[in-house]
Scaffold this active site. Structure first.
Site, PDB file in Angstrom:
ATOM      1  CG  ASP A  10      -5.247  11.840  20.399  1.00 52.61           C
ATOM      2  OD1 ASP A  10      -5.248  11.937  19.155  1.00 52.61           O
ATOM      3  OD2 ASP A  10      -5.607  12.772  21.149  1.00 52.61           O
ATOM      4  CG  HIS A  27      -2.826   8.414  10.490  1.00 54.47           C
ATOM      5  ND1 HIS A  27      -3.229   8.668  11.784  1.00 54.47           N
ATOM      6  CD2 HIS A  27      -3.326   9.431   9.743  1.00 54.47           C
ATOM      7  CE1 HIS A  27      -3.963   9.781  11.805  1.00 54.47           C
ATOM      8  NE2 HIS A  27      -4.024  10.266  10.587  1.00 54.47           N
ATOM      9  CG  LEU A 121      -4.917  -9.816  23.156  1.00 50.49           C
ATOM     10  CD1 LEU A 121      -4.956  -9.225  24.564  1.00 50.49           C
ATOM     11  CD2 LEU A 121      -3.854  -9.076  22.333  1.00 50.49           C
TER      12      LEU A 121
END
Ligand code: IPE
Ligand code: IPE
Ligand code: MG
Length: 236
Positions: A10, A27, A121
Site C-alpha cells: 500500500d 504504481h 519460491l
C-alpha cells in the site's frame, strides 16, 4: 524464519503525490518494488510470498486507474515471466475470475502452467481478490458438493473450509506486512490470517526494500506466538 509472508502493498498513490508525480508512476515504481521483494525473498529462502495486487474493492477506483493497474499486471507477466522462471519462481494467482477479461485470464493460465514445477519460491499474486468473497466462494463449492449428495452438513470443518479456499495448497501466512502506515487488513486473507503476526511499516510501497523486509522479519522473530495456549506455567 517465516515460511509464508503476505504483503499488503500500500501507498503507491501517496508516494507519487509526495514526489510530485502521477499516480501511474507510483504504481510503476510499485512493480519495481515487487521485483526487488521477490529477489530478496529468494535470497532469504522464504518458501511462500503472497502479494496483494488488486482487491475486489479496487474496481471502485477511477476507470483510468483501474485500467492502468490491470495494464501493469499484464506488462509484469509478459515482461517478467522469463526472469521469474529463470529464478525458479512458481507463479500462482488467487482471487475471483468474475469480471476479469479473457486476455488477462489467458496470461495468468500461461504463467501458472509455465512455472508449475519451479521450487525456489511460490509467488502467490492476489488479483481481483477479497477475503470475504473467497470465503463465500469456498462455501458455495462445499454447498454444491452437499447438493450433489457427496457430502453432509456435519462434514464441514475448519480443514474442509481451508481445503476449499484459493490458498488450499499453501500454509497460512506466518507474517503479514502492510506498508504505508495504515493499520487494517482491507479484506486480505481474512480466513488465513487468524494467527498471523501483523507488522505495519510506515514506508510507502515503492520505497520498500530488502532492509524493510528484513526489519519486518526481525520484528516477527521477537514475537511470542501462543495460538491461545500458554508455554510457561503460571500460578493459578
Ligand atoms: C496500493 O497503492 C496499490 C493498490 C491498491 C492497487 P494505493 O494506490 O492504494 O496507494 P494509496 O493508498 O492511495 O497511497
Ligand atoms: C489494499 O489497499 C489493496 C491492495 C494493496 C491491493 P487499499 O488502498 O485498496 O485499501 P484501503 O482502501 O486503504 O483500505
Ligand atoms: Mg491504498
Amino acid at each position: 524464519m517465516p515460511e509464508h509472508i503476505a504483503i499488503i502493498m500500500d501507498g503507491n498513490g501517496r508516494w507519487a503525490k509526495s514526489n510530485g508525480l502521477m499516480k501511474l508512476e507510483g504504481h510503476r515504481r510499485g512493480v519495481e518494488a515487487v521485483r526487488q521483494t521477490v529477489k530478496a525473498a529468494i535470497e532469504l529462502e522464504i518458501p511462500h510470498l503472497t502479494l496483494f495486487s488488486f482487491s475486489s474493492e479496487n474496481w471502485s477506483r477511477p476507470k483510468k486507474e483501474v485500467s492502468d493497474l490491470i495494464g501493469l499486471l499484464k506488462l509484469f507477466i509478459r515482461r517478467d515471466l522469463s526472469t521469474l522462471h529463470r529464478q525458479g519462481v512458481r507463479v500462482k494467482i488467487i482471487g475471483s475470475v468474475v469480471g476479469v477479461e479473457d486476455d488477462v485470464l489467458v496470461l495468468i493460465a500461461d504463467a501458472e502452467k509455465q512455472t508449475e514445477n519451479n521450487k525456489n519460491l511460490n509467488l502467490v499474486v492476489a488479483f481481483n481478490y477479497g477475503g470475504r468473497d473467497e470465503i463465500v466462494r469456498a462455501a458455495t463449492r462445499i454447498g454444491k458438493k452437499i447438493e450433489a449428495g457427496g457430502l453432509h452438513a456435519e462434514d464441514i470443518t475448519v480443514d474442509l473450509m481451508s481445503a476449499n479456499m484459493d490458498t488450499a495448497e499453501f500454509p497460512d501466512p506466518d507474517l503479514m506486512i502492510r506498508t504505508s502506515g495504515e493499520q487494517r487488513l482491507s479484506n486480505f486473507l481474512l480466513w488465513q490470517c487468524a494467527y498471523s503476526e501483523l507488522v505495519f511499516l510506515d514506508c510507502y510501497w515503492p520505497d520498500f526494500s530488502r532492509s524493510d523486509l528484513e526489519d519486518a522479519i526481525r520484528q516477527y522473530r521477537l514475537r511470542d506466538r501462543r495460538y491461545g495456549g500458554r508455554k510457561d506455567e503460571l500460578p493459578s
